[in-house]
Design a protein around this motif. Structure first.
Motif, PDB file in Angstrom:
ATOM      1  N   THR A  91       0.859  -1.184   0.000  1.00  0.00           N
ATOM      2  CA  THR A  91       0.000   0.000   0.000  1.00  0.00           C
ATOM      3  C   THR A  91       0.892   1.229   0.000  1.00  0.00           C
ATOM      4  N   THR A  92       0.274   2.403  -0.018  1.00  0.00           N
ATOM      5  CA  THR A  92       1.037   3.648  -0.058  1.00  0.00           C
ATOM      6  C   THR A  92       1.806   3.924   1.225  1.00  0.00           C
ATOM      7  N   GLN A  93       1.549   3.187   2.289  1.00  0.00           N
ATOM      8  CA  GLN A  93       2.299   3.394   3.531  1.00  0.00           C
ATOM      9  C   GLN A  93       3.662   2.711   3.512  1.00  0.00           C
ATOM     10  N   ASP A  94       3.927   1.860   2.513  1.00  0.00           N
ATOM     11  CA  ASP A  94       5.178   1.115   2.426  1.00  0.00           C
ATOM     12  C   ASP A  94       6.165   1.829   1.504  1.00  0.00           C
ATOM     13  N   ASP A  95       7.432   1.893   1.920  1.00  0.00           N
ATOM     14  CA  ASP A  95       8.453   2.584   1.142  1.00  0.00           C
ATOM     15  C   ASP A  95       9.712   1.717   1.082  1.00  0.00           C
ATOM     16  N   PRO A  96       9.734   0.723   0.202  1.00  0.00           N
ATOM     17  CA  PRO A  96      10.891  -0.175   0.144  1.00  0.00           C
ATOM     18  C   PRO A  96      12.120   0.504  -0.450  1.00  0.00           C
ATOM     19  N   ALA A  97      13.297   0.060  -0.008  1.00  0.00           N
ATOM     20  CA  ALA A  97      14.559   0.584  -0.514  1.00  0.00           C
ATOM     21  C   ALA A  97      14.919  -0.093  -1.840  1.00  0.00           C
ATOM     22  N   GLU A  98      15.687   0.614  -2.656  1.00  0.00           N
ATOM     23  CA  GLU A  98      16.172   0.049  -3.912  1.00  0.00           C
ATOM     24  C   GLU A  98      17.300  -0.950  -3.625  1.00  0.00           C
ATOM     25  N   PRO A  99      17.460  -1.974  -4.467  1.00  0.00           N
ATOM     26  CA  PRO A  99      18.525  -2.954  -4.249  1.00  0.00           C
ATOM     27  C   PRO A  99      19.911  -2.338  -4.106  1.00  0.00           C
ATOM     28  N   ALA A 100      20.231  -1.319  -4.915  1.00  0.00           N
ATOM     29  CA  ALA A 100      21.558  -0.708  -4.847  1.00  0.00           C
ATOM     30  C   ALA A 100      21.800  -0.082  -3.476  1.00  0.00           C
ATOM     31  N   MET A 101      20.783   0.544  -2.906  1.00  0.00           N
ATOM     32  CA  MET A 101      20.929   1.151  -1.581  1.00  0.00           C
ATOM     33  C   MET A 101      21.120   0.075  -0.520  1.00  0.00           C
ATOM     34  N   LEU A 102      20.345  -1.005  -0.619  1.00  0.00           N
ATOM     35  CA  LEU A 102      20.496  -2.105   0.333  1.00  0.00           C
ATOM     36  C   LEU A 102      21.887  -2.716   0.239  1.00  0.00           C
ATOM     37  N   ALA A 103      22.376  -2.905  -0.987  1.00  0.00           N
ATOM     38  CA  ALA A 103      23.704  -3.496  -1.174  1.00  0.00           C
ATOM     39  C   ALA A 103      24.783  -2.616  -0.559  1.00  0.00           C
ATOM     40  N   ALA A 104      24.681  -1.318  -0.774  1.00  0.00           N
ATOM     41  CA  ALA A 104      25.689  -0.403  -0.228  1.00  0.00           C
ATOM     42  C   ALA A 104      25.684  -0.430   1.293  1.00  0.00           C
ATOM     43  N   GLU A 105      24.497  -0.429   1.889  1.00  0.00           N
ATOM     44  CA  GLU A 105      24.397  -0.417   3.344  1.00  0.00           C
ATOM     45  C   GLU A 105      24.914  -1.720   3.954  1.00  0.00           C
ATOM     46  N   LEU A 106      24.509  -2.862   3.399  1.00  0.00           N
ATOM     47  CA  LEU A 106      24.938  -4.136   3.965  1.00  0.00           C
ATOM     48  C   LEU A 106      26.440  -4.337   3.789  1.00  0.00           C
ATOM     49  N   THR A 107      26.976  -3.922   2.652  1.00  0.00           N
ATOM     50  CA  THR A 107      28.414  -4.051   2.427  1.00  0.00           C
ATOM     51  C   THR A 107      29.192  -3.182   3.407  1.00  0.00           C
ATOM     52  N   ARG A 108      28.711  -1.979   3.644  1.00  0.00           N
ATOM     53  CA  ARG A 108      29.368  -1.093   4.613  1.00  0.00           C
ATOM     54  C   ARG A 108      29.365  -1.727   6.003  1.00  0.00           C
ATOM     55  N   ILE A 109      28.218  -2.253   6.407  1.00  0.00           N
ATOM     56  CA  ILE A 109      28.105  -2.852   7.738  1.00  0.00           C
ATOM     57  C   ILE A 109      29.100  -3.999   7.897  1.00  0.00           C
ATOM     58  N   ILE A 110      29.148  -4.895   6.943  1.00  0.00           N
ATOM     59  CA  ILE A 110      30.014  -6.066   7.055  1.00  0.00           C
ATOM     60  C   ILE A 110      31.477  -5.656   7.002  1.00  0.00           C
ATOM     61  N   THR A 111      31.820  -4.743   6.111  1.00  0.00           N
ATOM     62  CA  THR A 111      33.212  -4.307   5.992  1.00  0.00           C
ATOM     63  C   THR A 111      33.709  -3.689   7.292  1.00  0.00           C
ATOM     64  N   GLU A 112      32.907  -2.834   7.899  1.00  0.00           N
ATOM     65  CA  GLU A 112      33.309  -2.188   9.147  1.00  0.00           C
ATOM     66  C   GLU A 112      33.406  -3.190  10.289  1.00  0.00           C
ATOM     67  N   GLU A 113      32.450  -4.103  10.381  1.00  0.00           N
ATOM     68  CA  GLU A 113      32.472  -5.062  11.470  1.00  0.00           C
ATOM     69  C   GLU A 113      33.627  -6.053  11.319  1.00  0.00           C
ATOM     70  N   CYS A 114      33.938  -6.451  10.098  1.00  0.00           N
ATOM     71  CA  CYS A 114      35.074  -7.354   9.883  1.00  0.00           C
ATOM     72  C   CYS A 114      36.387  -6.663  10.221  1.00  0.00           C
ATOM     73  N   ALA A 115      36.518  -5.407   9.828  1.00  0.00           N
ATOM     74  CA  ALA A 115      37.741  -4.668  10.136  1.00  0.00           C
ATOM     75  C   ALA A 115      37.940  -4.545  11.644  1.00  0.00           C
ATOM     76  N   ALA A 116      36.854  -4.331  12.372  1.00  0.00           N
ATOM     77  CA  ALA A 116      36.947  -4.182  13.823  1.00  0.00           C
ATOM     78  C   ALA A 116      37.430  -5.463  14.496  1.00  0.00           C
ATOM     79  N   ARG A 117      37.221  -6.618  13.843  1.00  0.00           N
ATOM     80  CA  ARG A 117      37.609  -7.900  14.442  1.00  0.00           C
ATOM     81  C   ARG A 117      38.780  -8.552  13.703  1.00  0.00           C
ATOM     82  N   ARG A 118      39.387  -7.796  12.782  1.00  0.00           N
ATOM     83  CA  ARG A 118      40.516  -8.287  11.993  1.00  0.00           C
ATOM     84  C   ARG A 118      40.154  -9.587  11.270  1.00  0.00           C
ATOM     85  N   LEU A 119      38.937  -9.607  10.723  1.00  0.00           N
ATOM     86  CA  LEU A 119      38.467 -10.736   9.930  1.00  0.00           C
ATOM     87  C   LEU A 119      38.529 -10.391   8.453  1.00  0.00           C
TER      88      LEU A 119
END
Length: 484
Positions: free
Chosen positions: A294-322
């Motif tokens: 319905t009009t109350q839903d606002d899904p993100a575009e795949p490119a935005m999701l990919a950028a966000e998830l990649t950022r999260i994993i990259t930062e968390e791996c760096a913090a643990r030297r993985l």
């Protein structure tokens, strides 16, 4: 959010509709973000894939699921391209048939299945088995044995019973191979992931939030069972532990839950490296991305999701030297959900007098169609909201708030809770509901001995049946007819 156990009629209701629902200026107009990309109206008639739904119903009957092939392929391609360094799994549970499995293979995606039946569809479609992931919280010995026999690419282990079953299966294979003729080719190890629960509750309906602790899926990180499962699998001959799998829910619109889950799952990765000497090469983040119902839903575009998830994993791996593992995602309904609509024929229109407070609407208009909860259980099961439109003609009548209901003997048999439709809606009209590609046909039933509708694919002005309509003969074929 849970529906009343005695049915919709016993729960609190509004006679004004939800606050987010606005009366449209033109009740004939489509809201583009709710429909597949080829949907449009011509003289009031809804066309999908260049096929007028009036023509489609004339040929295939109603109700019918209408699947927009071009839109489906475009959404699959968008996820593959946005997540180009990931493995992208299509959710077989959302909707699966042999033709869709072939589309998925052609678009370069992998496939997740969670039952012997879904695996059989993949097998019949000739889907590459090394691109299949096998989910499920209660996989039987026979199912696991068949998955191993077919060479399924990843088995997502969900319990210690499955660890034992896989251990027995691989040991039997090793013994059989040992007694085979000399020179036989060694069988590759069975690749597995461990499903873990990270204690993160997605902001979604409680029945489809899957990563909090009090639920049936996976091994808990907090109580140590996830680490113990990893240890057992790591030490089992014939099994190759590839990584962890985390899934926080469905119909998710932001990355906040993924960030918390990734932090906890990667902490487990680091512990496995430090205590077992194994740096796991893979991580499946799950997915369950939301769509616009319905009009109350606002899904993100795949490119935005990919950028966000990649950022999260990259930062968390760096913090643990993985090292950053090979990542997988499962978009869930986000590929097939928006690519289909369901078309129904109106059977009755009924105005019901209500007792309301002064100034409140005093009449509810019920529009009954020739389907209902047997072809879309989600409204009754999840209190899901849907939209709809008049699909067979243009109307000059002003919009009227209506409730679209099904034909079943159940007060909760609601297709669309509240929607503005033209006030002159009449028996014989067609209405269409968007966003029904996921979890509608796959969860359909024979309640009241209803016949499940066909799935009709449309593209470039032509239609073809992917799944035929059930017949009375189909129903009676399962009836043993035992006397007395």
């Amino acid at each position: 959010m849970r529906a009343h156990e005695a049915g919709w009629a016993h729960a609190a209701v509004s006679v004004r509709g939800p606050a987010w629902l606005r009366e449209p200026e033109d009740a004939n107009a489509l809201v583009p973000q709710l429909w597949s990309s080829t949907a449009r109206k011509s003289d009031g008639v809804l066309e999908v894939g260049g096929v007028p739904l009036t023509d489609l119903v004339a040929e295939h009957g109603s109700p019918a699921y209408v699947l927009d092939e071009a839109d489906f392929r475009a959404r699959a391609r968008a996820f593959r391209e946005a997540f180009e360094d990931y493995t992208v799994y299509y959710a077989g549970k959302a909707f699966l048939c042999t033709t869709v499995a072939r589309w998925i293979a052609e678009e370069g995606l992998s496939l997740d299945v969670c039952s012997r039946g879904e695996l059989a569809v993949a097998e019949r479609a000739g889907f590459p088995m090394d691109r299949v992931g096998f989910h499920g919280n209660n996989k039987s010995y026979a199912e696991l044995e068949r998955a191993v026999e077919l060479g399924v690419g990843r088995i997502i282990v969900d319990s210690f019973h499955e660890v034992q079953r896989l251990t027995e299966i691989t040991e039997a294979l090793r013994q059989a191979q040992g007694s085979a003729a000399q020179g036989s080719t060694a069988r590759p190890p069975v690749r597995v992931l461990v499903r873990v629960t990270a204690g993160v509750e997605a902001h979604t309906h409680e029945y489809i939030a899957t990563a909090h602790e009090d639920q049936k899926f996976g091994f808990s990180i907090s109580d140590g069972s996830a680490f113990e499962a990893v240890r057992q699998l790591h030490e089992t001959p014939g099994l190759e532990l590839r990584g962890l799998h985390s899934h926080i829910g469905s119909q998710i619109f932001d990355s906040a839950g993924f960030e918390v889950a990734a932090r906890r799952v990667l902490a487990l990765h680091a512990r496995i490296r430090d205590e077992l000497g194994a740096e796991l090469p893979e991580l499946d983040l799950g997915g369950g991305f939301g769509i616009a119902y319905t009009t109350q839903d606002d899904p993100a575009e795949p490119a935005m999701l990919a950028a966000e998830l990649t950022r999260i994993i990259t930062e968390e791996c760096a913090a643990r030297r993985l090292a950053v593992p090979r990542l997988s995602i499962e978009p869930g309904r986000a590929i097939v959900g928006p690519s289909a609509c369901t078309v129904y024929r109106v059977g009755t229109v009924k105005a019901v007098e209500l007792d309301g407070a002064p100034g409140m609407q005093s009449v509810r208009t019920y529009v009954s169609v020739d389907g209902g909860m047997s072809d879309n259980i989600r409204t009754a099961l999840y209190d899901a909201d849907y939209s709809c439109t008049l699909a067979s003609r243009a109307s000059t009548a002003p919009p009227l708030l209506t409730r679209v209901v099904g034909m079943h003997c159940e007060a909760g048999d609601i297709v669309v809770m509240d929607e503005f439709l033209p006030g002159d809606l009449t028996p014989g009209d067609l209405v269409a509901v968007p966003g029904t590609g996921a979890y509608c046909r796959s969860m359909a039933s024979n309640y009241n001995h209803a016949l499940r509708p066909p799935v009709v694919a449309v593209r470039d002005g032509a239609s073809r049946v992917l799944v035929r309509r059930e017949t009375v003969e189909d129903l009676l074929a399962l009836d043993a007819g035992v006397e007395g």
